[in-house]
Design a protein around this motif. Structure first.
Motif, mmCIF file in Angstrom:
data_model
loop_
_atom_site.group_PDB
_atom_site.id
_atom_site.type_symbol
_atom_site.label_atom_id
_atom_site.label_comp_id
_atom_site.label_asym_id
_atom_site.label_seq_id
_atom_site.Cartn_x
_atom_site.Cartn_y
_atom_site.Cartn_z
ATOM 1 N N ALA A 68 0.829 -1.210 0.000
ATOM 2 C CA ALA A 68 0.000 0.000 0.000
ATOM 3 C C ALA A 68 0.864 1.262 0.000
ATOM 4 O O ALA A 68 2.005 1.251 0.468
ATOM 5 C CB ALA A 68 -0.910 0.001 1.227
ATOM 6 N N TYR A 115 -4.486 3.186 9.600
ATOM 7 C CA TYR A 115 -5.198 3.187 8.327
ATOM 8 C C TYR A 115 -5.950 1.871 8.131
ATOM 9 O O TYR A 115 -5.456 0.802 8.493
ATOM 10 C CB TYR A 115 -4.215 3.367 7.170
ATOM 11 C CG TYR A 115 -3.370 4.606 7.285
ATOM 12 C CD1 TYR A 115 -3.868 5.847 6.906
ATOM 13 C CD2 TYR A 115 -2.079 4.547 7.790
ATOM 14 C CE1 TYR A 115 -3.103 6.988 7.016
ATOM 15 C CE2 TYR A 115 -1.296 5.689 7.904
ATOM 16 C CZ TYR A 115 -1.810 6.915 7.522
ATOM 17 O OH TYR A 115 -1.047 8.039 7.627
ATOM 18 N N LEU A 117 -7.262 -0.635 5.268
ATOM 19 C CA LEU A 117 -7.001 -0.970 3.873
ATOM 20 C C LEU A 117 -8.035 -1.963 3.361
ATOM 21 O O LEU A 117 -8.461 -2.860 4.091
ATOM 22 C CB LEU A 117 -5.620 -1.612 3.728
ATOM 23 C CG LEU A 117 -4.426 -0.820 4.235
ATOM 24 C CD1 LEU A 117 -3.172 -1.675 4.189
ATOM 25 C CD2 LEU A 117 -4.228 0.432 3.407
ATOM 26 N N GLN A 119 -9.069 -4.096 -0.583
ATOM 27 C CA GLN A 119 -8.443 -4.471 -1.837
ATOM 28 C C GLN A 119 -9.460 -5.130 -2.738
ATOM 29 O O GLN A 119 -10.124 -6.084 -2.343
ATOM 30 C CB GLN A 119 -7.294 -5.437 -1.555
ATOM 31 C CG GLN A 119 -6.520 -5.850 -2.758
ATOM 32 C CD GLN A 119 -5.284 -6.657 -2.366
ATOM 33 O OE1 GLN A 119 -4.979 -6.821 -1.199
ATOM 34 N NE2 GLN A 119 -4.573 -7.141 -3.356
ATOM 35 N N ARG A 126 -5.723 -0.304 -0.992
ATOM 36 C CA ARG A 126 -5.912 1.153 -0.923
ATOM 37 C C ARG A 126 -6.501 1.532 0.426
ATOM 38 O O ARG A 126 -7.191 0.740 1.068
ATOM 39 C CB ARG A 126 -6.794 1.645 -2.061
ATOM 40 C CG ARG A 126 -8.193 1.111 -2.042
ATOM 41 C CD ARG A 126 -8.996 1.573 -3.270
ATOM 42 N NE ARG A 126 -10.300 0.984 -3.284
ATOM 43 C CZ ARG A 126 -11.374 1.491 -2.666
ATOM 44 N NH1 ARG A 126 -11.276 2.624 -2.010
ATOM 45 N NH2 ARG A 126 -12.536 0.866 -2.713
#
Length: 196
Positions: A68, A115, A117, A119, A126
């Motif tokens: 990422a 964060y 994430l 996918q 992302r």
């Protein structure tokens, strides 16, 4: 004495050779089963995390934070994924990964970002949510993802005069996906680690 109506079957007599052949066959089965066991040396953080998608589909790998792009301003130092944990946070049957990331630093306590994430199939991971922004100048102590809830202990500073090595404030927080957003709940802690 009555004799059997069945013919004498020589192969039904057990001999030492039969027992040795049976033992050898069993040893081969046990050895083969040992070869098919999971690798005990693989740790949870290095093996790809997988969960089963809904409706019995094939397992889906959780996003790999190493692939990422994180929005950190680290100069030339690069960044470090300090902690990561997978989990289905929104209940869609596909795992997300929560990553605690900070700039690589030789000393001190660089601020962390937390964060979430996701996918898509064949795409790079992302960021879909920032739970802690590094501009908040927090670092992360305890961290876990369980049953769709992200929990962490955030460490911070009461003033600019507190050395960056030694955060003097902490707050236990959780985030949970509700109505299309991550909702944060907190429980403040006493300064200098009391209440932990």
């Amino acid at each position: 004495m009555q004799t059997s109506a069945l013919p004498d079957l020589a192969h039904t007599d057990t001999t030492t050779m039969h027992w040795l052949a049976t033992a050898a066959a069993m040893a081969a089965v046990v050895a083969a089963a040992g070869l098919l066991q999971p690798d005990a040396s693989a740790s949870a953080s290095t093996a790809p995390h997988r969960t089963t998608a809904q409706h019995g589909a094939a397992p889906v790998a959780a996003p790999d934070p190493a692939r990422a792009a994180f929005p950190l301003e680290c100069g030339g130092a690069g960044h470090t994924v300090a902690k990561e944990a997978p989990g289905d946070l929104d209940g869609d049957g596909r795992p997300e990964t929560v990553a605690v990331v900070h700039c690589a630093a030789g000393s001190g306590t660089p601020p962390s970002g937390v964060y979430v994430l996701t996918q898509g199939s064949g795409a790079a991971p992302r960021i879909v949510a920032t739970l802690v922004d590094p501009v908040q100048k927090m670092s992360v102590g305890d961290f876990a993802v369980r049953d769709g809830v992200v929990s962490a202990t955030l460490l911070g500073y009461s003033s600019a005069s507190v050395p960056s090595c030694c955060p003097d404030e902490q707050e236990k927080v959780t985030w949970e996906w509700q109505n299309g957003a991550f909702v944060r709940s907190s429980q403040s802690q006493d300064p200098a680690g009391a209440g932990v």
